[in-house]
Write a protein that holds these residues in place. Structure first.
Motif, PDB file in Angstrom:
ATOM      1  N   ILE A  62       0.867  -1.098   0.248  1.00 43.55           N
ATOM      2  CA  ILE A  62       0.048  -0.045   0.013  1.00 43.55           C
ATOM      3  C   ILE A  62       1.006   1.201  -0.020  1.00 43.55           C
ATOM      4  O   ILE A  62       1.768   1.378   0.908  1.00 43.55           O
ATOM      5  CB  ILE A  62      -0.949  -0.017   1.316  1.00 43.55           C
ATOM      6  N   PHE A  63       0.629   2.130  -0.944  1.00 47.63           N
ATOM      7  CA  PHE A  63       1.219   3.537  -0.933  1.00 47.63           C
ATOM      8  C   PHE A  63       0.243   4.521  -0.433  1.00 47.63           C
ATOM      9  O   PHE A  63      -0.657   4.338  -0.581  1.00 47.63           O
ATOM     10  CB  PHE A  63       2.001   3.916  -2.148  1.00 47.63           C
ATOM     11  N   HIS A  64       0.803   5.393   0.211  1.00 45.58           N
ATOM     12  CA  HIS A  64      -0.062   6.743   0.561  1.00 45.58           C
ATOM     13  C   HIS A  64       0.742   8.069   0.201  1.00 45.58           C
ATOM     14  O   HIS A  64       1.918   8.294   0.603  1.00 45.58           O
ATOM     15  CB  HIS A  64      -0.201   6.595   2.048  1.00 45.58           C
ATOM     16  N   LEU A  65      -0.135   8.931  -0.405  1.00 43.49           N
ATOM     17  CA  LEU A  65       0.274  10.209  -0.810  1.00 43.49           C
ATOM     18  C   LEU A  65      -0.425  11.293  -0.375  1.00 43.49           C
ATOM     19  O   LEU A  65      -1.756  11.112  -0.540  1.00 43.49           O
ATOM     20  CB  LEU A  65       0.453  10.254  -2.293  1.00 43.49           C
ATOM     21  N   GLY A  66       0.063  12.269   0.238  1.00 42.78           N
ATOM     22  CA  GLY A  66      -0.893  13.401   0.609  1.00 42.78           C
ATOM     23  C   GLY A  66      -1.141  14.465  -0.437  1.00 42.78           C
ATOM     24  O   GLY A  66      -0.559  14.295  -1.455  1.00 42.78           O
ATOM     25  N   ALA A  67      -2.194  15.122  -0.294  1.00 47.27           N
ATOM     26  CA  ALA A  67      -2.751  15.869  -1.277  1.00 47.27           C
ATOM     27  C   ALA A  67      -1.550  16.876  -1.654  1.00 47.27           C
ATOM     28  O   ALA A  67      -0.875  17.530  -0.871  1.00 47.27           O
ATOM     29  CB  ALA A  67      -3.887  16.705  -1.086  1.00 47.27           C
ATOM     30  N   ASN A  68      -1.376  17.066  -2.967  1.00 44.78           N
ATOM     31  CA  ASN A  68      -0.326  18.033  -3.546  1.00 44.78           C
ATOM     32  C   ASN A  68       1.118  17.807  -3.042  1.00 44.78           C
ATOM     33  O   ASN A  68       2.030  18.642  -3.224  1.00 44.78           O
ATOM     34  CB  ASN A  68      -0.702  19.493  -3.051  1.00 44.78           C
ATOM     35  N   ALA A  69       1.329  16.384  -2.898  1.00 43.61           N
ATOM     36  CA  ALA A  69       2.725  15.944  -2.503  1.00 43.61           C
ATOM     37  C   ALA A  69       3.346  15.795  -4.005  1.00 43.61           C
ATOM     38  O   ALA A  69       3.156  14.878  -4.812  1.00 43.61           O
ATOM     39  CB  ALA A  69       2.911  14.800  -1.797  1.00 43.61           C
ATOM     40  N   PRO A  70       4.701  16.544  -4.105  1.00 41.69           N
ATOM     41  CA  PRO A  70       5.482  16.288  -5.445  1.00 41.69           C
ATOM     42  C   PRO A  70       5.758  14.757  -5.340  1.00 41.69           C
ATOM     43  O   PRO A  70       6.433  14.432  -4.584  1.00 41.69           O
ATOM     44  CB  PRO A  70       6.152  17.396  -5.396  1.00 41.69           C
ATOM     45  N   HIS A  71       5.579  14.083  -6.480  1.00 45.63           N
ATOM     46  CA  HIS A  71       6.328  12.838  -6.610  1.00 45.63           C
ATOM     47  C   HIS A  71       6.243  12.420  -8.063  1.00 45.63           C
ATOM     48  O   HIS A  71       5.709  13.038  -8.889  1.00 45.63           O
ATOM     49  CB  HIS A  71       5.335  11.565  -5.768  1.00 45.63           C
ATOM     50  N   ALA A  72       7.187  11.358  -8.327  1.00 46.37           N
ATOM     51  CA  ALA A  72       7.458  10.850  -9.658  1.00 46.37           C
ATOM     52  C   ALA A  72       7.101   9.462  -9.516  1.00 46.37           C
ATOM     53  O   ALA A  72       7.235   8.679  -8.341  1.00 46.37           O
ATOM     54  CB  ALA A  72       8.742  11.012 -10.320  1.00 46.37           C
ATOM     55  N   GLU A  73       6.599   8.658 -10.658  1.00 45.00           N
ATOM     56  CA  GLU A  73       6.121   7.489 -10.771  1.00 45.00           C
ATOM     57  C   GLU A  73       6.875   6.734 -12.020  1.00 45.00           C
ATOM     58  O   GLU A  73       7.000   7.273 -12.972  1.00 45.00           O
ATOM     59  CB  GLU A  73       4.779   7.255 -10.828  1.00 45.00           C
ATOM     60  N   ARG A  74       7.258   5.630 -11.744  1.00 46.21           N
ATOM     61  CA  ARG A  74       7.765   4.508 -12.758  1.00 46.21           C
ATOM     62  C   ARG A  74       7.150   3.177 -12.700  1.00 46.21           C
ATOM     63  O   ARG A  74       7.159   2.525 -11.461  1.00 46.21           O
ATOM     64  CB  ARG A  74       9.434   4.520 -12.618  1.00 46.21           C
ATOM     65  N   TYR A  75       6.582   2.643 -13.655  1.00 50.04           N
ATOM     66  CA  TYR A  75       5.998   1.503 -14.002  1.00 50.04           C
ATOM     67  C   TYR A  75       6.792   0.288 -14.296  1.00 50.04           C
ATOM     68  O   TYR A  75       7.589   0.344 -15.172  1.00 50.04           O
ATOM     69  CB  TYR A  75       4.699   1.782 -14.461  1.00 50.04           C
ATOM     70  N   GLY A  76       6.694  -0.973 -13.493  1.00 51.24           N
ATOM     71  CA  GLY A  76       7.341  -2.010 -13.982  1.00 51.24           C
ATOM     72  C   GLY A  76       7.396  -2.508 -15.268  1.00 51.24           C
ATOM     73  O   GLY A  76       6.454  -2.223 -16.159  1.00 51.24           O
ATOM     74  N   PRO A  77       8.111  -3.552 -15.823  1.00 49.06           N
ATOM     75  CA  PRO A  77       8.067  -3.986 -17.110  1.00 49.06           C
ATOM     76  C   PRO A  77       6.550  -4.716 -17.453  1.00 49.06           C
ATOM     77  O   PRO A  77       6.371  -4.629 -18.705  1.00 49.06           O
ATOM     78  CB  PRO A  77       9.234  -5.046 -17.069  1.00 49.06           C
ATOM     79  N   GLN A  78       5.827  -5.129 -16.565  1.00 56.88           N
ATOM     80  CA  GLN A  78       4.476  -5.441 -16.909  1.00 56.88           C
ATOM     81  C   GLN A  78       3.419  -4.475 -16.636  1.00 56.88           C
ATOM     82  O   GLN A  78       2.418  -4.745 -16.602  1.00 56.88           O
ATOM     83  CB  GLN A  78       4.245  -6.700 -16.252  1.00 56.88           C
ATOM     84  N   GLY A  79       3.899  -3.201 -16.299  1.00 56.05           N
ATOM     85  CA  GLY A  79       3.026  -2.170 -15.729  1.00 56.05           C
ATOM     86  C   GLY A  79       2.578  -2.477 -14.330  1.00 56.05           C
ATOM     87  O   GLY A  79       3.373  -2.907 -13.687  1.00 56.05           O
ATOM     88  N   VAL A  80       1.528  -1.833 -14.195  1.00 57.00           N
ATOM     89  CA  VAL A  80       0.954  -1.852 -12.803  1.00 57.00           C
ATOM     90  C   VAL A  80      -0.415  -1.547 -12.715  1.00 57.00           C
ATOM     91  O   VAL A  80      -0.931  -1.059 -13.688  1.00 57.00           O
ATOM     92  CB  VAL A  80       1.528  -0.707 -11.829  1.00 57.00           C
ATOM     93  N   GLN A  81      -1.112  -2.434 -11.699  1.00 54.76           N
ATOM     94  CA  GLN A  81      -2.582  -1.987 -11.610  1.00 54.76           C
ATOM     95  C   GLN A  81      -2.662  -1.809 -10.032  1.00 54.76           C
ATOM     96  O   GLN A  81      -2.245  -2.642  -9.458  1.00 54.76           O
ATOM     97  CB  GLN A  81      -3.409  -3.251 -12.041  1.00 54.76           C
ATOM     98  N   TYR A  82      -3.455  -0.919  -9.870  1.00 49.09           N
ATOM     99  CA  TYR A  82      -3.732  -0.700  -8.231  1.00 49.09           C
ATOM    100  C   TYR A  82      -5.028  -0.116  -7.814  1.00 49.09           C
ATOM    101  O   TYR A  82      -5.765   0.605  -8.961  1.00 49.09           O
ATOM    102  CB  TYR A  82      -2.529   0.122  -7.486  1.00 49.09           C
ATOM    103  N   LEU A  83      -5.830  -0.335  -6.788  1.00 46.07           N
ATOM    104  CA  LEU A  83      -6.927   0.346  -6.344  1.00 46.07           C
ATOM    105  C   LEU A  83      -6.569   1.351  -5.540  1.00 46.07           C
ATOM    106  O   LEU A  83      -5.799   1.271  -4.490  1.00 46.07           O
ATOM    107  CB  LEU A  83      -7.821  -0.652  -5.767  1.00 46.07           C
ATOM    108  N   VAL A  84      -7.048   2.681  -6.013  1.00 39.14           N
ATOM    109  CA  VAL A  84      -6.903   3.904  -5.293  1.00 39.14           C
ATOM    110  C   VAL A  84      -8.155   4.514  -4.556  1.00 39.14           C
ATOM    111  O   VAL A  84      -8.908   4.520  -5.234  1.00 39.14           O
ATOM    112  CB  VAL A  84      -5.825   4.815  -5.963  1.00 39.14           C
ATOM    113  N   GLY A  85      -7.857   4.861  -3.231  1.00 38.41           N
ATOM    114  CA  GLY A  85      -8.891   5.792  -2.758  1.00 38.41           C
ATOM    115  C   GLY A  85      -8.537   7.065  -2.877  1.00 38.41           C
ATOM    116  O   GLY A  85      -7.383   7.409  -2.350  1.00 38.41           O
ATOM    117  N   ARG A  86      -9.351   7.974  -2.994  1.00 38.89           N
ATOM    118  CA  ARG A  86      -8.892   9.430  -3.183  1.00 38.89           C
ATOM    119  C   ARG A  86      -9.962  10.315  -2.014  1.00 38.89           C
ATOM    120  O   ARG A  86     -11.066  10.078  -2.062  1.00 38.89           O
ATOM    121  CB  ARG A  86      -9.303  10.073  -4.466  1.00 38.89           C
ATOM    122  N   ARG A  87      -9.457  11.339  -1.548  1.00 39.95           N
ATOM    123  CA  ARG A  87     -10.105  12.226  -0.601  1.00 39.95           C
ATOM    124  C   ARG A  87      -9.589  13.618  -0.610  1.00 39.95           C
ATOM    125  O   ARG A  87      -8.420  13.683  -0.984  1.00 39.95           O
ATOM    126  CB  ARG A  87     -10.388  11.663   0.628  1.00 39.95           C
TER     127      ARG A  87
END
Length: 87
Positions: A62-87
């Motif tokens: 599980i990953f957790h990011l705060g609102a407006n938190a600067p971040h970069a993402e890199r997806y693995g060789p098979q890509g990624v699938q995730y279920l995200v909750g937003r608020r």
């Protein structure tokens, strides 16, 4: 944690929007989101970099990011699938 337990836990925390995200292998440069995000990795992997810290998340993690938190993402060789909750 399974998907149902994850959704139930996030609902209890006040998350109201759930989105299933699928990304192909690749990268997304540093950016922000106007919402808080908490996600359960279902398949593949994602590397998230916040500042100088980088972490790989795989199925069951599980990953957790705060609102407006600067971040970069890199997806693995098979890509990624995730279920995200937003608020």
């Amino acid at each position: 944690m399974n998907r149902d337990a994850f959704e139930n836990a996030l609902t209890a925390e006040g998350f109201t929007e759930f989105v299933l995200v699928t990304r192909e292998a690749g990268e997304l440069e540093e950016h922000t989101h106007p919402f808080e995000a908490k996600a359960l990795i279902l398949a593949g992997e994602i590397t998230i970099r916040v500042g100088n810290d980088e972490r790989i998340f795989q199925p069951g993690d599980i990953f957790h990011l705060g609102a407006n938190a600067p971040h970069a993402e890199r997806y693995g060789p098979q890509g990624v699938q995730y279920l995200v909750g937003r608020r």
